[in-house]
Design an enzyme around this catalytic site. Structure first.
Site, PDB file in Angstrom:
ATOM      1  N   ASP A  69       1.002  -1.212   0.044  1.00  0.00           N
ATOM      2  CA  ASP A  69       0.024  -0.050  -0.046  1.00  0.00           C
ATOM      3  C   ASP A  69       0.975   1.218   0.147  1.00  0.00           C
ATOM      4  O   ASP A  69       2.019   1.089   0.106  1.00  0.00           O
ATOM      5  CB  ASP A  69      -0.977  -0.060   1.349  1.00  0.00           C
ATOM      6  CG  ASP A  69      -2.323   0.562   1.157  1.00  0.00           C
ATOM      7  OD1 ASP A  69      -2.303   1.476   0.080  1.00  0.00           O
ATOM      8  OD2 ASP A  69      -3.177   0.277   1.686  1.00  0.00           O
ATOM      9  N   ASP A 106     -10.545   2.318  -2.886  1.00  0.00           N
ATOM     10  CA  ASP A 106     -10.892   1.038  -2.165  1.00  0.00           C
ATOM     11  C   ASP A 106     -12.356   0.831  -2.602  1.00  0.00           C
ATOM     12  O   ASP A 106     -13.175   1.716  -2.519  1.00  0.00           O
ATOM     13  CB  ASP A 106     -10.920   1.233  -0.620  1.00  0.00           C
ATOM     14  CG  ASP A 106      -9.364   1.137  -0.216  1.00  0.00           C
ATOM     15  OD1 ASP A 106      -8.372   0.908  -1.197  1.00  0.00           O
ATOM     16  OD2 ASP A 106      -9.250   1.265   1.188  1.00  0.00           O
TER      17      ASP A 106
END
Ligand SMILES: *[C@@H]1O[C@H](CO)[C@@H](O)[C@H](O)[C@H]1NC(C)=O
Ligand SMILES: *[C@@H]1O[C@H](CO)[C@@H](O)[C@H](O)[C@H]1NC(C)=O
Ligand SMILES: *[C@@H]1O[C@H](CO)[C@@H](O)[C@H](O)[C@H]1NC(C)=O
Length: 271
Positions: A173, A234
């Site tokens: 990430d 997301d």
């Protein structure tokens, strides 16, 4: 060298419960250097915890829904028992919130001692015993998005740790990191993954954080260093979210589509 000559819609798969990796990708005429670690010849598919279970660490009050080795063991069982694995949904991927807040005295990452008492190698062994593959989560920055230790300063150590646990897939990430440093940092971590000698799919969040920062991602380089990468938000637990992701990919297909092909895929985020 990576040369793709045909263009066609590759895959469009969508699953209802509880959360499944959702990859639609197409590939077209493209000629560039690509990451060639022999992996992700088709878009990786499987199950990832974040969309449903988030950072629920409360195993005391919510033992069945907290991020713990039990959750991933149960999901491995379900993936096989309900027939998903037979269809190719064969990755079980841990997301954020699996770590202790501190590294050990050797600088190594430590899984949460209460929630992963048997450790990640043991969990990987279990997942493998089901004929599945095991994915893990880390972050290129100083911290993961939820505030656990990131890989900055420990790139080699962490790559070696993942290899020693028999990890098959690493998602990196991009929280608590400078987007401009990603052009150097993501390839560097990929270099250390490669150096371990263990084939691990490398999933990068490199372009999405650069896009958020107003930069234009260098997809030539991203394709060269990552098996897949996030372009957009997301996924959330709603149809509106799924639709917004589909819209993003549709509206930006001229830029996005040419980047996909065997070994290197766009990742619209798991469902
Ligand atoms: C990460 O931590 C180092 C050392 O404290 C610091 O110099 C650097 O600016 C931090 N990076 C980010 C992106 O916050
Ligand atoms: C490392 O990179 C080389 C050169 O691209 C590739 O042939 C090899 O398969 C990679 N190994 C691993 C373990 O990723
Ligand atoms: C993008 O990356 C490629 C491959 O690493 C490099 O050759 C090229 O100079 C980069 N382009 C820009 C605009 O930085």
């Amino acid at each position: 060298m990576c040369r793709l000559l045909s263009g066609y819609i590759y895959n469009c798969a969508m699953f209802s419960l509880p959360i499944f990796v959702f990859f639609f990708a197409s590939y077209s005429i493209y000629s560039a250097d690509c990451l060639e670690n022999g992996l992700a010849r088709t878009p990786p598919m499987g199950w990832l915890a974040w969309e449903r279970f988030r950072c629920n660490t409360d195993c005391k009050n919510d033992p069945d829904n907290c991020i713990s080795e039990n959750l991933f063991r149960t999901m491995s069982d379900i993936l096989v028992a309900e027939g998903y694995a037979a269809l190719g949904y064969n990755y079980i991927n841990v997301d954020d919130c699996w770590l202790e807040k501190e590294r050990n005295r050797y600088g190594q990452l430590v899984p949460d001692r209460q929630r992963f008492p048997r450790g990640m190698k043991s969990l990987a062994d279990y997942v493998h015993s089901k004929g599945l593959k095991f994915g893990i989560y880390e972050d290129f920055g100083n911290y993961t998005c939820a505030g656990y230790p990131g890989v900055l300063g420990y790139l080699q150590t962490d790559a070696e740790t993942f290899a020693s646990w028999d990890v098959d897939y690493v998602k990196l990430d991009g929280c608590y990191a400078h987007p401009v440093e990603m052009d150097r940092g993501y390839p560097e971590f990929g270099f250390h993954l490669n150096r371990t000698g263990r084939p691990m799919i490398y999933s990068c969040s490199w372009p999405v954080y650069q896009i958020y920062a107003g930069m234009q991602p260098n997809f030539t380089s991203i394709i060269e260093h990552c098996n897949l990468w996030r372009n957009y938000d997301d996924i959330q637990d709603s149809w509106a979210s799924v639709e917004s992701i589909i819209d993003y990919y549709g509206n930006n297909q001229d830029v996005i589509v040419p980047n996909a092909g065997p070994g290197h895929w766009n990742d619209p985020d798991m469902i």
